[in-house]
Design a protein around this motif. Sequence first.
Motif, PDB file in Angstrom:
ATOM      1  N   VAL A 103      -5.428   0.615  -4.285  1.00 29.41           N
ATOM      2  CA  VAL A 103      -6.886   0.657  -4.308  1.00 29.41           C
ATOM      3  C   VAL A 103      -7.414   0.610  -2.883  1.00 29.41           C
ATOM      4  O   VAL A 103      -6.739   0.135  -1.977  1.00 29.41           O
ATOM      5  N   SER A 104      -8.621   1.097  -2.707  1.00 28.62           N
ATOM      6  CA  SER A 104      -9.252   1.035  -1.385  1.00 28.62           C
ATOM      7  C   SER A 104     -10.334  -0.031  -1.392  1.00 28.62           C
ATOM      8  O   SER A 104     -10.689  -0.566  -2.437  1.00 28.62           O
ATOM      9  N   GLY A 105     -10.847  -0.338  -0.209  1.00 25.90           N
ATOM     10  CA  GLY A 105     -11.889  -1.345  -0.068  1.00 25.90           C
ATOM     11  C   GLY A 105     -11.405  -2.505   0.774  1.00 25.90           C
ATOM     12  O   GLY A 105     -10.323  -2.476   1.360  1.00 25.90           O
ATOM     13  N   MET A 106     -12.194  -3.554   0.840  1.00 24.70           N
ATOM     14  CA  MET A 106     -11.831  -4.747   1.614  1.00 24.70           C
ATOM     15  C   MET A 106     -10.787  -5.549   0.842  1.00 24.70           C
ATOM     16  O   MET A 106     -10.878  -5.691  -0.377  1.00 24.70           O
ATOM     17  N   HIS A 107      -9.780  -6.042   1.563  1.00 25.79           N
ATOM     18  CA  HIS A 107      -8.759  -6.888   0.938  1.00 25.79           C
ATOM     19  C   HIS A 107      -8.605  -8.156   1.761  1.00 25.79           C
ATOM     20  O   HIS A 107      -8.501  -8.098   2.984  1.00 25.79           O
ATOM     21  N   ASN A 108      -8.580  -9.277   1.080  1.00 25.39           N
ATOM     22  CA  ASN A 108      -8.405 -10.571   1.730  1.00 25.39           C
ATOM     23  C   ASN A 108      -6.909 -10.881   1.796  1.00 25.39           C
ATOM     24  O   ASN A 108      -6.292 -11.181   0.785  1.00 25.39           O
ATOM     25  N   PHE A 109      -6.325 -10.773   2.977  1.00 25.80           N
ATOM     26  CA  PHE A 109      -4.904 -11.049   3.170  1.00 25.80           C
ATOM     27  C   PHE A 109      -4.726 -12.554   3.341  1.00 25.80           C
ATOM     28  O   PHE A 109      -4.793 -13.083   4.445  1.00 25.80           O
ATOM     29  N   VAL A 143       5.528 -28.255   2.198  1.00 27.54           N
ATOM     30  CA  VAL A 143       4.843 -26.969   2.031  1.00 27.54           C
ATOM     31  C   VAL A 143       4.026 -26.685   3.282  1.00 27.54           C
ATOM     32  O   VAL A 143       3.372 -27.570   3.829  1.00 27.54           O
ATOM     33  N   THR A 144       4.078 -25.436   3.718  1.00 26.85           N
ATOM     34  CA  THR A 144       3.222 -24.975   4.809  1.00 26.85           C
ATOM     35  C   THR A 144       2.759 -23.568   4.467  1.00 26.85           C
ATOM     36  O   THR A 144       3.211 -22.982   3.477  1.00 26.85           O
ATOM     37  N   PHE A 145       1.865 -23.036   5.273  1.00 30.71           N
ATOM     38  CA  PHE A 145       1.320 -21.706   5.019  1.00 30.71           C
ATOM     39  C   PHE A 145       1.416 -20.857   6.278  1.00 30.71           C
ATOM     40  O   PHE A 145       1.397 -21.378   7.389  1.00 30.71           O
ATOM     41  N   SER A 146       1.479 -19.563   6.083  1.00 30.51           N
ATOM     42  CA  SER A 146       1.548 -18.634   7.216  1.00 30.51           C
ATOM     43  C   SER A 146       0.166 -18.460   7.822  1.00 30.51           C
ATOM     44  O   SER A 146      -0.827 -18.994   7.325  1.00 30.51           O
ATOM     45  N   SER A 147       0.113 -17.657   8.866  1.00 28.76           N
ATOM     46  CA  SER A 147      -1.169 -17.351   9.494  1.00 28.76           C
ATOM     47  C   SER A 147      -2.051 -16.569   8.516  1.00 28.76           C
ATOM     48  O   SER A 147      -1.584 -15.958   7.566  1.00 28.76           O
ATOM     49  N   PHE A 148      -3.344 -16.577   8.797  1.00 29.70           N
ATOM     50  CA  PHE A 148      -4.351 -15.982   7.928  1.00 29.70           C
ATOM     51  C   PHE A 148      -4.837 -14.685   8.568  1.00 29.70           C
ATOM     52  O   PHE A 148      -5.213 -14.667   9.734  1.00 29.70           O
ATOM     53  N   LEU A 149      -4.824 -13.581   7.832  1.00 30.09           N
ATOM     54  CA  LEU A 149      -5.206 -12.283   8.379  1.00 30.09           C
ATOM     55  C   LEU A 149      -6.646 -11.891   8.080  1.00 30.09           C
ATOM     56  O   LEU A 149      -7.112 -10.872   8.567  1.00 30.09           O
ATOM     57  N   ASP A 150      -7.335 -12.654   7.239  1.00 32.16           N
ATOM     58  CA  ASP A 150      -8.743 -12.401   6.946  1.00 32.16           C
ATOM     59  C   ASP A 150      -8.917 -11.103   6.152  1.00 32.16           C
ATOM     60  O   ASP A 150      -7.978 -10.527   5.657  1.00 32.16           O
ATOM     61  N   ASN A 151     -10.147 -10.668   6.028  1.00 29.23           N
ATOM     62  CA  ASN A 151     -10.467  -9.442   5.293  1.00 29.23           C
ATOM     63  C   ASN A 151     -10.213  -8.233   6.168  1.00 29.23           C
ATOM     64  O   ASN A 151     -10.636  -8.188   7.316  1.00 29.23           O
ATOM     65  N   ASN A 152      -9.526  -7.253   5.612  1.00 28.71           N
ATOM     66  CA  ASN A 152      -9.247  -6.012   6.330  1.00 28.71           C
ATOM     67  C   ASN A 152      -9.522  -4.844   5.399  1.00 28.71           C
ATOM     68  O   ASN A 152      -9.230  -4.911   4.210  1.00 28.71           O
ATOM     69  N   PRO A 153     -10.046  -3.753   5.948  1.00 27.41           N
ATOM     70  CA  PRO A 153     -10.344  -2.603   5.094  1.00 27.41           C
ATOM     71  C   PRO A 153      -9.085  -1.810   4.750  1.00 27.41           C
ATOM     72  O   PRO A 153      -8.202  -1.630   5.581  1.00 27.41           O
ATOM     73  N   ILE A 154      -9.034  -1.336   3.519  1.00 22.79           N
ATOM     74  CA  ILE A 154      -8.019  -0.381   3.087  1.00 22.79           C
ATOM     75  C   ILE A 154      -8.762   0.933   2.862  1.00 22.79           C
ATOM     76  O   ILE A 154      -9.640   1.021   1.997  1.00 22.79           O
ATOM     77  N   LEU A 155      -8.452   1.931   3.680  1.00 24.71           N
ATOM     78  CA  LEU A 155      -9.150   3.211   3.607  1.00 24.71           C
ATOM     79  C   LEU A 155      -8.743   3.977   2.352  1.00 24.71           C
ATOM     80  O   LEU A 155      -7.582   3.930   1.944  1.00 24.71           O
ATOM     81  N   SER A 156      -9.692   4.698   1.783  1.00 24.14           N
ATOM     82  CA  SER A 156      -9.366   5.579   0.656  1.00 24.14           C
ATOM     83  C   SER A 156      -8.593   6.785   1.193  1.00 24.14           C
ATOM     84  O   SER A 156      -8.582   7.055   2.397  1.00 24.14           O
ATOM     85  N   VAL A 157      -7.954   7.530   0.305  1.00 25.47           N
ATOM     86  CA  VAL A 157      -7.167   8.700   0.707  1.00 25.47           C
ATOM     87  C   VAL A 157      -8.059   9.712   1.422  1.00 25.47           C
ATOM     88  O   VAL A 157      -7.702  10.233   2.485  1.00 25.47           O
ATOM     89  N   SER A 158      -9.236   9.977   0.863  1.00 27.09           N
ATOM     90  CA  SER A 158     -10.129  10.971   1.474  1.00 27.09           C
ATOM     91  C   SER A 158     -10.644  10.498   2.834  1.00 27.09           C
ATOM     92  O   SER A 158     -10.738  11.300   3.774  1.00 27.09           O
ATOM     93  N   GLU A 159     -10.969   9.226   2.953  1.00 26.06           N
ATOM     94  CA  GLU A 159     -11.443   8.698   4.231  1.00 26.06           C
ATOM     95  C   GLU A 159     -10.336   8.750   5.285  1.00 26.06           C
ATOM     96  O   GLU A 159     -10.566   9.104   6.436  1.00 26.06           O
ATOM     97  N   TYR A 160      -9.110   8.408   4.879  1.00 25.95           N
ATOM     98  CA  TYR A 160      -7.973   8.468   5.800  1.00 25.95           C
ATOM     99  C   TYR A 160      -7.739   9.903   6.270  1.00 25.95           C
ATOM    100  O   TYR A 160      -7.566  10.159   7.465  1.00 25.95           O
ATOM    101  N   ASN A 161      -7.746  10.849   5.330  1.00 25.96           N
ATOM    102  CA  ASN A 161      -7.529  12.252   5.694  1.00 25.96           C
ATOM    103  C   ASN A 161      -8.629  12.771   6.603  1.00 25.96           C
ATOM    104  O   ASN A 161      -8.363  13.540   7.529  1.00 25.96           O
ATOM    105  N   ARG A 162      -9.866  12.362   6.354  1.00 23.94           N
ATOM    106  CA  ARG A 162     -10.980  12.804   7.181  1.00 23.94           C
ATOM    107  C   ARG A 162     -10.831  12.295   8.616  1.00 23.94           C
ATOM    108  O   ARG A 162     -11.087  13.016   9.575  1.00 23.94           O
ATOM    109  N   LYS A 163     -10.374  11.056   8.771  1.00 14.42           N
ATOM    110  CA  LYS A 163     -10.283  10.463  10.108  1.00 14.42           C
ATOM    111  C   LYS A 163      -8.993  10.804  10.843  1.00 14.42           C
ATOM    112  O   LYS A 163      -8.996  10.923  12.065  1.00 14.42           O
ATOM    113  N   TYR A 164      -7.880  10.926  10.123  1.00 11.43           N
ATOM    114  CA  TYR A 164      -6.587  10.984  10.801  1.00 11.43           C
ATOM    115  C   TYR A 164      -5.757  12.237  10.537  1.00 11.43           C
ATOM    116  O   TYR A 164      -4.685  12.382  11.107  1.00 11.43           O
TER     117      TYR A 164
END
Length: 176
Positions: free
Chosen positions: A96-102, A118-139
Amino acid sequence: MIAIFFLLAVVAAQENPVLLASKDFLNDVIAQERHLTMHYVIHNIGTDTAHDVVVDDTNGFPAAEFEVVSGSLEATFDQIPAGANVSHAVVLKPLVSGMHNFIPAMIKYKNPTGDELVTFSSFLDNNPILSVSEYNRKYSPHLVDWLIFVGLCTCTSDSLSYVALIHSKYESLAAK
């Protein structure tokens, strides 16, 4: 008496394994239907060996949103000695595309006495996942666009040359 208790607590805390974990993606761009490589590194900065270490990131990548291409979202290590580190990688495909909370991965391990920590890894925050059409348009290299452009330029220059040739022939005929 309190000082002695505090000193014993500090010494006991120093003898435990202490794990620090980082989680990062190796891709520059995250896009739907494109491979995403997650990389985990776990360091033991404590003075004792960590046993039965389990890295679990299944909550961060739901099956409805990500497909595991290679590796696993769970990794186990029998032990991580003091001062050592281990790494793990998994290749995913975002569905799926859109914002994803890692969210951070959870790391469970045991100290030499068998207590589970118990411990936790580093936090990556929200990152965008580009749609197929958006990726193709840009790259994408836009090869079709360039071929059309070159074709039009060639046709235009050839047409202008042809018109100039015909015009010069008619001028020479009209002059006779």
